[in-house]
Scaffold this motif. Structure first.
Motif, PDB file in Angstrom:
ATOM      1  N   THR A 101      -5.757   5.627   0.966  1.00 15.07           N
ATOM      2  CA  THR A 101      -4.322   5.834   0.778  1.00 15.07           C
ATOM      3  C   THR A 101      -3.570   4.554   0.444  1.00 15.07           C
ATOM      4  O   THR A 101      -2.515   4.613  -0.162  1.00 15.07           O
ATOM      5  CB  THR A 101      -3.692   6.442   2.047  1.00 15.07           C
ATOM      6  N   VAL A 102      -4.070   3.400   0.832  1.00 15.52           N
ATOM      7  CA  VAL A 102      -3.395   2.109   0.666  1.00 15.52           C
ATOM      8  C   VAL A 102      -1.990   2.173   1.285  1.00 15.52           C
ATOM      9  O   VAL A 102      -1.034   1.616   0.761  1.00 15.52           O
ATOM     10  CB  VAL A 102      -3.336   1.665  -0.812  1.00 15.52           C
ATOM     11  N   GLY A 103      -1.882   2.876   2.350  1.00 19.14           N
ATOM     12  CA  GLY A 103      -0.643   3.069   3.103  1.00 19.14           C
ATOM     13  C   GLY A 103      -0.926   4.144   4.131  1.00 19.14           C
ATOM     14  O   GLY A 103      -2.059   4.580   4.294  1.00 19.14           O
ATOM     15  N   SER A 104       0.104   4.594   4.796  1.00 18.18           N
ATOM     16  CA  SER A 104      -0.088   5.620   5.826  1.00 18.18           C
ATOM     17  C   SER A 104      -0.365   6.981   5.202  1.00 18.18           C
ATOM     18  O   SER A 104      -0.026   7.234   4.041  1.00 18.18           O
ATOM     19  CB  SER A 104       1.156   5.711   6.713  1.00 18.18           C
ATOM     20  N   ALA A 105      -0.959   7.849   5.992  1.00 12.87           N
ATOM     21  CA  ALA A 105      -1.172   9.229   5.550  1.00 12.87           C
ATOM     22  C   ALA A 105       0.165   9.886   5.263  1.00 12.87           C
ATOM     23  O   ALA A 105       0.314  10.603   4.274  1.00 12.87           O
ATOM     24  CB  ALA A 105      -1.942  10.010   6.612  1.00 12.87           C
ATOM     25  N   GLU A 106       1.160   9.641   6.120  1.00 12.36           N
ATOM     26  CA  GLU A 106       2.482  10.252   5.934  1.00 12.36           C
ATOM     27  C   GLU A 106       3.118   9.819   4.619  1.00 12.36           C
ATOM     28  O   GLU A 106       3.737  10.638   3.930  1.00 12.36           O
ATOM     29  CB  GLU A 106       3.407   9.923   7.101  1.00 12.36           C
ATOM     30  N   SER A 107       2.969   8.547   4.245  1.00 11.08           N
ATOM     31  CA  SER A 107       3.570   8.095   2.984  1.00 11.08           C
ATOM     32  C   SER A 107       2.889   8.770   1.792  1.00 11.08           C
ATOM     33  O   SER A 107       3.560   9.140   0.828  1.00 11.08           O
ATOM     34  CB  SER A 107       3.539   6.574   2.856  1.00 11.08           C
ATOM     35  N   ALA A 108       1.584   8.944   1.862  1.00 10.18           N
ATOM     36  CA  ALA A 108       0.878   9.635   0.773  1.00 10.18           C
ATOM     37  C   ALA A 108       1.318  11.091   0.693  1.00 10.18           C
ATOM     38  O   ALA A 108       1.621  11.603  -0.393  1.00 10.18           O
ATOM     39  CB  ALA A 108      -0.630   9.543   0.974  1.00 10.18           C
ATOM     40  N   ILE A 109       1.384  11.770   1.831  1.00  6.59           N
ATOM     41  CA  ILE A 109       1.796  13.179   1.847  1.00  6.59           C
ATOM     42  C   ILE A 109       3.220  13.318   1.331  1.00  6.59           C
ATOM     43  O   ILE A 109       3.516  14.207   0.515  1.00  6.59           O
ATOM     44  CB  ILE A 109       1.643  13.769   3.265  1.00  6.59           C
ATOM     45  N   ASN A 110       4.116  12.446   1.767  1.00  3.89           N
ATOM     46  CA  ASN A 110       5.505  12.510   1.292  1.00  3.89           C
ATOM     47  C   ASN A 110       5.592  12.284  -0.215  1.00  3.89           C
ATOM     48  O   ASN A 110       6.373  12.938  -0.901  1.00  3.89           O
ATOM     49  CB  ASN A 110       6.381  11.494   2.032  1.00  3.89           C
TER      50      ASN A 110
END
Length: 118
Positions: free
Chosen positions: A33-42
């Motif tokens: 994701t190269v970031g949080s799961a939440e940022s990818a989902i958003n």
């Protein structure tokens, strides 16, 4: 299950832009994701009507092991962009090069917050 915006995935094509068969033996493409799961989902839940901005995975695995299903497996996720596997890619849009998206299942692992380790 966290279904994403429909502009970020599509149908799998039976034929490419030249009329050739477009369904091949499925492959799995691993991402991070190269970031949080939440940022990818958003990001995936945000409408991206411009083909240049579309992105998605079928499944995201959080750092705690929770599996989040984003795109149904029978649909085409937009995770690989310009890509080839063993000499095979499928061109479905005349404005873009070929890709493995039409026969790939995209799985992403959530990146650790520090970007390393585990």
């Amino acid at each position: 299950i966290a279904l994403i915006h429909p502009t970020n995935y599509g149908d799998r094509f039976l034929r490419d832009i030249n009329g050739n068969p477009a369904l091949y033996e499925p492959i799995v493409v691993l991402h991070e994701t190269v970031g949080s799961a939440e940022s990818a989902i958003n990001f995936f839940r945000t409408p991206h009507p411009n083909d240049n901005d579309q992105a998605s995975y079928h499944t995201l695995i959080r750092r705690n092991g929770t599996v989040v299903y984003l795109v149904p497996p029978d649909k085409r996720a937009f995770g690989a962009g310009n890509s080839v596997f063993k000499g095979v890619s499928v061109r479905t849009n005349p404005a873009f090069p070929g890709s493995v998206n039409n026969f790939a299942y995209h799985v992403s692992l959530e990146t650790p917050s520090d970007g390393r380790g585990n």
